[in-house]
Enzyme design. Structure first.
Site, short mmCIF file in Angstrom:
data_model
loop_
_atom_site.label_atom_id
_atom_site.label_comp_id
_atom_site.label_asym_id
_atom_site.label_seq_id
_atom_site.Cartn_x
_atom_site.Cartn_y
_atom_site.Cartn_z
N CYS A 64 0.83 -1.20 0.00
CA CYS A 64 0.00 0.00 0.00
C CYS A 64 0.87 1.26 0.00
O CYS A 64 0.49 2.28 -0.56
CB CYS A 64 -0.94 0.01 1.20
SG CYS A 64 -2.28 -1.19 1.06
N CYS B 114 13.40 6.33 -6.40
CA CYS B 114 11.94 6.23 -6.35
C CYS B 114 11.47 6.81 -5.03
O CYS B 114 12.14 7.69 -4.49
CB CYS B 114 11.45 4.80 -6.58
SG CYS B 114 11.84 3.66 -5.25
#
Ligand SMILES: [Zn+2]
Length: 380
Positions: free
Chosen positions: A188, A338
Protein backbone atom coordinates in the site's frame (compact mmCIF):
# COMPACT_ATOMS: atom_id res chain seq x y z
CA UNK A 1 -19.58 -15.00 33.03
CA UNK A 2 -22.04 -12.32 34.19
CA UNK A 3 -22.99 -8.88 32.86
CA UNK A 4 -23.40 -6.03 35.32
CA UNK A 5 -26.14 -3.41 34.97
CA UNK A 6 -23.84 -0.98 33.13
CA UNK A 7 -22.96 -3.67 30.63
CA UNK A 8 -26.60 -4.62 30.14
CA UNK A 9 -27.33 -1.00 29.31
CA UNK A 10 -24.28 -0.69 27.04
CA UNK A 11 -25.08 -3.84 25.04
CA UNK A 12 -28.88 -3.46 25.03
CA UNK A 13 -29.11 -3.32 21.21
CA UNK A 14 -27.35 -6.68 21.11
CA UNK A 15 -29.40 -8.13 23.93
CA UNK A 16 -32.67 -7.51 22.14
CA UNK A 17 -31.45 -9.34 19.03
CA UNK A 18 -32.74 -12.90 19.46
CA UNK A 19 -29.63 -14.22 17.65
CA UNK A 20 -27.38 -12.60 20.24
CA UNK A 21 -29.34 -12.17 23.46
CA UNK A 22 -27.87 -12.40 26.93
CA UNK A 23 -26.29 -15.78 26.17
CA UNK A 24 -24.58 -14.43 23.03
CA UNK A 25 -23.35 -11.28 24.74
CA UNK A 26 -21.80 -13.41 27.47
CA UNK A 27 -20.03 -15.44 24.80
CA UNK A 28 -18.75 -12.19 23.24
CA UNK A 29 -17.48 -11.11 26.66
CA UNK A 30 -15.82 -14.49 27.19
CA UNK A 31 -14.04 -14.31 23.82
CA UNK A 32 -10.45 -13.23 23.29
CA UNK A 33 -9.13 -11.97 19.96
CA UNK A 34 -5.56 -11.34 18.87
CA UNK A 35 -5.32 -8.58 16.29
CA UNK A 36 -2.12 -8.78 14.27
CA UNK A 37 -1.43 -5.25 13.16
CA UNK A 38 -2.94 -1.99 14.44
CA UNK A 39 -3.04 -0.33 11.04
CA UNK A 40 -5.72 0.15 8.39
CA UNK A 41 -7.54 -3.15 8.97
CA UNK A 42 -6.68 -3.39 12.67
CA UNK A 43 -8.30 -0.01 13.33
CA UNK A 44 -11.96 -0.75 12.54
CA UNK A 45 -11.57 -4.34 13.75
CA UNK A 46 -10.27 -3.38 17.19
CA UNK A 47 -12.64 -0.44 17.58
CA UNK A 48 -15.80 -2.36 16.66
CA UNK A 49 -14.79 -5.42 18.67
CA UNK A 50 -14.17 -3.19 21.68
CA UNK A 51 -17.52 -1.47 21.25
CA UNK A 52 -19.26 -4.84 20.84
CA UNK A 53 -17.84 -6.06 24.14
CA UNK A 54 -15.18 -8.65 23.22
CA UNK A 55 -13.66 -9.45 26.62
CA UNK A 56 -9.99 -9.43 25.72
CA UNK A 57 -8.27 -7.86 22.73
CA UNK A 58 -4.58 -8.41 22.07
CA UNK A 59 -2.74 -6.04 19.73
CA UNK A 60 0.54 -6.98 18.04
CA UNK A 61 2.34 -4.08 16.42
CA UNK A 62 5.93 -2.84 16.70
CA UNK A 63 5.50 0.22 14.49
CA UNK A 64 5.05 3.89 15.31
CA UNK A 65 2.33 6.18 13.92
CA UNK A 66 3.29 8.13 10.80
CA UNK A 67 1.39 11.07 9.25
CA UNK A 68 0.71 8.93 6.17
CA UNK A 69 -1.21 6.44 8.38
CA UNK A 70 -3.88 8.92 9.46
CA UNK A 71 -5.79 8.83 6.15
CA UNK A 72 -7.17 5.39 7.13
CA UNK A 73 -5.83 4.15 10.47
CA UNK A 74 -8.56 5.63 12.62
CA UNK A 75 -7.27 4.09 15.86
CA UNK A 76 -4.62 6.82 15.81
CA UNK A 77 -4.95 10.59 15.94
CA UNK A 78 -2.79 13.48 14.89
CA UNK A 79 -1.39 13.69 18.43
CA UNK A 80 -0.21 10.05 18.23
CA UNK A 81 2.23 10.64 15.35
CA UNK A 82 5.65 9.35 16.38
CA UNK A 83 4.22 7.23 19.21
CA UNK A 84 3.79 3.45 19.45
CA UNK A 85 0.81 2.12 17.48
CA UNK A 86 0.13 -0.53 20.11
CA UNK A 87 0.02 2.08 22.90
CA UNK A 88 -2.14 4.40 20.82
CA UNK A 89 -4.52 1.51 20.01
CA UNK A 90 -4.84 0.66 23.69
CA UNK A 91 -5.71 4.24 24.57
CA UNK A 92 -8.41 4.44 21.86
CA UNK A 93 -9.92 1.07 22.82
CA UNK A 94 -10.03 1.99 26.51
CA UNK A 95 -11.80 5.21 25.53
CA UNK A 96 -14.46 3.27 23.62
CA UNK A 97 -15.07 0.59 26.23
CA UNK A 98 -13.24 0.42 29.57
CA UNK A 99 -14.67 -3.07 30.17
CA UNK A 100 -12.33 -4.54 27.55
CA UNK A 101 -9.04 -6.01 28.68
CA UNK A 102 -6.40 -4.78 26.23
CA UNK A 103 -3.09 -6.59 26.02
CA UNK A 104 -0.44 -4.96 23.87
CA UNK A 105 2.46 -6.80 22.32
CA UNK A 106 4.85 -4.09 21.18
CA UNK A 107 6.88 -6.49 19.10
CA UNK A 108 7.28 -7.86 15.59
CA UNK A 109 5.52 -11.23 15.26
CA UNK A 110 8.09 -13.83 14.20
CA UNK A 111 8.58 -17.58 13.89
CA UNK A 112 10.14 -17.47 17.36
CA UNK A 113 7.26 -15.80 19.21
CA UNK A 114 4.13 -16.44 17.05
CA UNK A 115 2.93 -19.62 18.78
CA UNK A 116 3.32 -18.11 22.25
CA UNK A 117 1.58 -14.91 21.16
CA UNK A 118 -1.39 -16.70 19.57
CA UNK A 119 -1.89 -19.61 22.00
CA UNK A 120 -3.79 -17.70 24.75
CA UNK A 121 -6.41 -16.31 22.29
CA UNK A 122 -9.58 -17.88 20.84
CA UNK A 123 -9.56 -16.10 17.48
CA UNK A 124 -6.80 -14.47 15.40
CA UNK A 125 -7.42 -11.64 12.98
CA UNK A 126 -4.94 -10.90 10.22
CA UNK A 127 -4.48 -7.18 9.67
CA UNK A 128 -0.98 -7.47 8.22
CA UNK A 129 0.32 -5.86 5.08
CA UNK A 130 3.07 -8.23 3.99
CA UNK A 131 3.39 -11.81 2.74
CA UNK A 132 5.89 -13.25 5.25
CA UNK A 133 3.66 -12.25 8.20
CA UNK A 134 0.54 -13.49 6.41
CA UNK A 135 2.02 -16.97 5.82
CA UNK A 136 3.42 -16.99 9.36
CA UNK A 137 0.01 -16.11 10.82
CA UNK A 138 -1.65 -18.77 8.69
CA UNK A 139 0.75 -21.53 9.66
CA UNK A 140 0.71 -20.66 13.37
CA UNK A 141 -3.12 -20.66 13.37
CA UNK A 142 -3.31 -24.00 11.54
CA UNK A 143 -0.82 -25.57 13.97
CA UNK A 144 -2.72 -24.22 16.99
CA UNK A 145 -6.21 -24.86 15.50
CA UNK A 146 -7.30 -21.22 15.83
CA UNK A 147 -9.64 -19.54 13.32
CA UNK A 148 -7.70 -16.99 11.24
CA UNK A 149 -9.97 -14.17 10.12
CA UNK A 150 -8.24 -12.91 7.00
CA UNK A 151 -8.46 -9.61 5.17
CA UNK A 152 -6.26 -7.79 2.69
CA UNK A 153 -6.48 -4.51 0.83
CA UNK A 154 -4.79 -2.81 -2.10
CA UNK A 155 -5.71 0.36 -3.96
CA UNK A 156 -9.51 0.00 -4.44
CA UNK A 157 -9.80 -3.73 -3.87
CA UNK A 158 -10.02 -5.95 -0.87
CA UNK A 159 -10.74 -9.52 0.13
CA UNK A 160 -11.77 -11.39 3.23
CA UNK A 161 -12.25 -14.97 4.39
CA UNK A 162 -12.03 -17.15 7.48
CA UNK A 163 -9.33 -19.81 7.36
CA UNK A 164 -10.02 -22.68 9.72
CA UNK A 165 -9.00 -26.17 8.59
CA UNK A 166 -10.07 -27.51 12.00
CA UNK A 167 -13.61 -26.35 11.16
CA UNK A 168 -13.51 -28.06 7.77
CA UNK A 169 -12.38 -25.11 5.64
CA UNK A 170 -9.20 -24.38 3.73
CA UNK A 171 -6.23 -22.31 4.89
CA UNK A 172 -4.43 -19.39 3.24
CA UNK A 173 -1.92 -21.78 1.65
CA UNK A 174 -4.77 -23.77 0.03
CA UNK A 175 -5.73 -20.51 -1.71
CA UNK A 176 -2.22 -19.16 -2.35
CA UNK A 177 0.29 -22.05 -2.24
CA UNK A 178 3.18 -19.84 -3.37
CA UNK A 179 3.95 -16.26 -2.42
CA UNK A 180 4.26 -13.86 -5.36
CA UNK A 181 7.83 -13.16 -6.48
CA UNK A 182 9.30 -10.41 -4.31
CA UNK A 183 8.58 -6.96 -5.72
CA UNK A 184 5.76 -8.23 -7.97
CA UNK A 185 2.94 -7.11 -5.70
CA UNK A 186 3.48 -3.55 -4.49
CA UNK A 187 2.56 -2.67 -0.91
CA UNK A 188 0.00 0.00 0.00
CA UNK A 189 2.97 2.32 0.64
CA UNK A 190 4.00 1.88 -3.00
CA UNK A 191 0.65 1.38 -4.72
CA UNK A 192 -1.68 3.44 -2.55
CA UNK A 193 -5.00 2.53 -0.94
CA UNK A 194 -8.37 4.27 -0.69
CA UNK A 195 -8.76 5.43 2.91
CA UNK A 196 -12.19 3.88 3.58
CA UNK A 197 -11.34 0.51 2.01
CA UNK A 198 -9.80 -0.98 5.19
CA UNK A 199 -12.95 0.23 6.97
CA UNK A 200 -15.10 -1.97 4.76
CA UNK A 201 -12.86 -5.05 4.78
CA UNK A 202 -12.04 -4.64 8.48
CA UNK A 203 -15.75 -4.45 9.31
CA UNK A 204 -16.32 -7.70 7.41
CA UNK A 205 -13.57 -9.28 9.51
CA UNK A 206 -15.08 -7.90 12.74
CA UNK A 207 -18.50 -9.26 11.70
CA UNK A 208 -17.02 -12.73 11.20
CA UNK A 209 -15.33 -12.58 14.60
CA UNK A 210 -18.58 -11.74 16.38
CA UNK A 211 -20.36 -14.55 14.51
CA UNK A 212 -17.62 -17.00 15.48
CA UNK A 213 -17.90 -15.84 19.10
CA UNK A 214 -21.67 -16.36 19.31
CA UNK A 215 -21.69 -19.35 16.96
CA UNK A 216 -24.48 -18.00 14.74
CA UNK A 217 -24.96 -17.45 11.02
CA UNK A 218 -23.00 -18.75 8.05
CA UNK A 219 -19.34 -17.90 8.37
CA UNK A 220 -16.86 -17.11 5.60
CA UNK A 221 -15.16 -20.48 6.16
CA UNK A 222 -14.66 -21.88 2.65
CA UNK A 223 -15.62 -18.62 0.94
CA UNK A 224 -13.57 -15.66 -0.28
CA UNK A 225 -15.33 -12.32 -0.57
CA UNK A 226 -13.82 -9.92 -3.12
CA UNK A 227 -14.71 -6.25 -3.02
CA UNK A 228 -14.09 -3.52 -5.57
CA UNK A 229 -14.75 -0.03 -4.25
CA UNK A 230 -14.44 1.77 -7.61
CA UNK A 231 -17.31 -0.24 -9.12
CA UNK A 232 -18.90 -0.96 -5.73
CA UNK A 233 -19.12 -4.66 -6.44
CA UNK A 234 -18.90 -7.69 -4.21
CA UNK A 235 -18.02 -11.11 -5.62
CA UNK A 236 -17.70 -14.43 -3.89
CA UNK A 237 -15.50 -17.45 -4.60
CA UNK A 238 -15.95 -20.92 -3.17
CA UNK A 239 -12.71 -22.12 -1.63
CA UNK A 240 -11.79 -25.75 -1.32
CA UNK A 241 -9.35 -27.36 1.00
CA UNK A 242 -6.31 -28.54 -0.98
CA UNK A 243 -5.61 -32.19 -0.08
CA UNK A 244 -1.97 -31.54 -1.08
CA UNK A 245 -1.66 -28.42 1.10
CA UNK A 246 1.71 -28.60 2.87
CA UNK A 247 0.24 -27.58 6.23
CA UNK A 248 -3.45 -28.54 6.36
CA UNK A 249 -3.50 -31.28 3.68
CA UNK A 250 -3.53 -35.06 4.05
CA UNK A 251 0.23 -35.38 4.36
CA UNK A 252 1.50 -32.15 5.84
CA UNK A 253 5.19 -31.42 5.38
CA UNK A 254 5.22 -28.25 7.47
CA UNK A 255 5.00 -29.29 11.11
CA UNK A 256 6.60 -26.26 12.71
CA UNK A 257 7.09 -22.62 11.78
CA UNK A 258 9.67 -21.94 9.08
CA UNK A 259 11.69 -18.91 7.95
CA UNK A 260 9.01 -16.83 6.19
CA UNK A 261 11.37 -14.20 4.80
CA UNK A 262 13.26 -16.93 2.97
CA UNK A 263 9.99 -18.62 1.91
CA UNK A 264 8.82 -15.33 0.37
CA UNK A 265 12.15 -14.83 -1.39
CA UNK A 266 13.13 -11.84 0.70
CA UNK A 267 16.86 -12.18 1.12
CA UNK A 268 18.69 -10.70 4.04
CA UNK A 269 20.58 -7.57 2.97
CA UNK A 270 23.96 -8.67 1.66
CA UNK A 271 27.22 -6.73 1.40
CA UNK A 272 27.10 -7.24 -2.32
CA UNK A 273 23.68 -5.58 -2.54
CA UNK A 274 24.86 -2.60 -0.48
CA UNK A 275 27.57 -2.08 -3.07
CA UNK A 276 24.81 -1.24 -5.56
CA UNK A 277 23.38 1.45 -3.33
CA UNK A 278 24.13 5.09 -2.62
CA UNK A 279 22.78 7.45 0.03
CA UNK A 280 20.83 10.64 -0.67
CA UNK A 281 23.99 12.55 0.37
CA UNK A 282 25.90 10.86 -2.45
CA UNK A 283 23.04 11.63 -4.81
CA UNK A 284 23.25 15.30 -3.80
CA UNK A 285 26.99 15.32 -4.59
CA UNK A 286 26.25 13.88 -8.02
CA UNK A 287 23.63 16.58 -8.69
CA UNK A 288 25.84 19.40 -7.35
CA UNK A 289 28.88 18.38 -9.39
CA UNK A 290 28.09 17.58 -13.05
CA UNK A 291 31.80 16.87 -13.64
CA UNK A 292 31.33 13.56 -11.81
CA UNK A 293 29.34 12.47 -14.88
CA UNK A 294 26.62 10.79 -12.84
CA UNK A 295 23.03 11.08 -14.00
CA UNK A 296 20.15 10.73 -11.51
CA UNK A 297 16.89 9.29 -12.86
CA UNK A 298 13.53 9.19 -11.14
CA UNK A 299 11.66 5.93 -11.86
CA UNK A 300 8.42 6.85 -10.12
CA UNK A 301 5.13 7.41 -11.94
CA UNK A 302 4.24 10.85 -13.38
CA UNK A 303 1.50 11.51 -10.78
CA UNK A 304 4.07 10.98 -8.01
CA UNK A 305 6.53 13.28 -9.75
CA UNK A 306 3.80 15.92 -9.61
CA UNK A 307 3.46 15.47 -5.83
CA UNK A 308 7.16 15.80 -5.11
CA UNK A 309 9.96 16.36 -7.59
CA UNK A 310 13.61 17.10 -7.16
CA UNK A 311 15.10 19.79 -9.39
CA UNK A 312 17.41 18.43 -12.10
CA UNK A 313 16.17 14.82 -11.89
CA UNK A 314 14.34 13.67 -15.03
CA UNK A 315 11.58 11.07 -14.98
CA UNK A 316 11.64 7.64 -16.59
CA UNK A 317 8.89 5.59 -14.93
CA UNK A 318 9.66 1.98 -14.06
CA UNK A 319 6.48 1.00 -15.94
CA UNK A 320 8.06 2.32 -19.18
CA UNK A 321 11.61 1.18 -18.54
CA UNK A 322 11.35 -2.05 -20.56
CA UNK A 323 10.36 -0.09 -23.67
CA UNK A 324 12.56 2.95 -23.10
CA UNK A 325 15.83 1.77 -21.55
CA UNK A 326 17.51 2.10 -24.95
CA UNK A 327 17.27 5.89 -24.46
CA UNK A 328 19.96 5.45 -21.80
CA UNK A 329 23.67 4.87 -22.36
CA UNK A 330 24.87 1.54 -20.90
CA UNK A 331 28.34 2.97 -20.30
CA UNK A 332 27.17 5.96 -18.28
CA UNK A 333 26.81 6.15 -14.50
CA UNK A 334 23.24 6.28 -13.21
CA UNK A 335 21.71 6.72 -9.78
CA UNK A 336 18.06 5.58 -9.72
CA UNK A 337 15.48 7.15 -7.44
CA UNK A 338 11.94 6.23 -6.35
CA UNK A 339 9.87 6.95 -3.23
CA UNK A 340 11.43 4.53 -0.75
CA UNK A 341 14.08 2.68 -2.76
CA UNK A 342 12.29 -0.55 -3.66
CA UNK A 343 11.22 0.18 -7.23
CA UNK A 344 14.53 1.88 -8.02
CA UNK A 345 16.19 -1.32 -6.77
CA UNK A 346 14.16 -3.38 -9.31
CA UNK A 347 14.93 -0.81 -12.01
CA UNK A 348 18.67 -1.05 -11.21
CA UNK A 349 18.55 -4.85 -11.37
CA UNK A 350 16.74 -4.70 -14.70
CA UNK A 351 19.29 -2.28 -16.20
CA UNK A 352 22.21 -4.39 -14.95
CA UNK A 353 20.64 -7.40 -16.69
CA UNK A 354 20.57 -5.29 -19.87
CA UNK A 355 24.33 -4.79 -19.60
CA UNK A 356 24.46 -1.42 -17.82
CA UNK A 357 27.72 -1.32 -15.89
CA UNK A 358 27.33 1.56 -13.44
CA UNK A 359 23.83 1.64 -12.02
CA UNK A 360 23.15 2.38 -8.36
CA UNK A 361 20.01 2.56 -6.30
CA UNK A 362 19.38 5.61 -4.09
CA UNK A 363 18.61 4.17 -0.67
CA UNK A 364 15.43 5.55 0.95
CA UNK A 365 14.26 7.39 -2.18
CA UNK A 366 12.58 10.79 -2.19
CA UNK A 367 11.37 10.23 1.38
CA UNK A 368 14.98 9.99 2.57
CA UNK A 369 15.77 13.10 0.51
CA UNK A 370 12.92 14.91 2.28
CA UNK A 371 14.20 13.77 5.70
CA UNK A 372 17.90 14.36 5.20
CA UNK A 373 18.45 16.93 2.43
CA UNK A 374 15.44 19.11 1.77
CA UNK A 375 12.65 19.31 4.34
CA UNK A 376 10.52 21.38 1.95
CA UNK A 377 10.04 18.35 -0.31
CA UNK A 378 6.67 16.70 0.45
CA UNK A 379 6.91 13.24 2.00
CA UNK A 380 3.95 11.10 0.88
ZN1 LIG B 1 -4.19 -25.45 3.56
Amino acid sequence: MQLNNDEIRRYSRHLILPEVGLAGQKKIKAASVLCIGAGGLGSPIAMYLAAAGIGKIGIVDFDTVDYSNLQRQILHTDADVGHSKAESAKETIRGINPNVEVVIHNTRISSENALDLIRPYDIVVDGTDNFPTRYLTNDACVLLKKPNVYGSIFRFEGQASVFAPHLGGPCYRCLYPEPPPPGMVPSCAEGGVLGVLPGIIGCIQATEILKLAIGKGTSLVGRLVLFNALDLKFRELKLRKDPACPICGEHPTIKELIDYEVFCGIEPVKEEKNAGEVTVQEMKKALDDPKLGIKVIDVREPFEYEIAKIEGVPLLPLSQLQQRFTELDPNMQYYLLCKVGARSQSAAEFLREQGFKYVKNVKGGTNAWADEIDRSLPRY
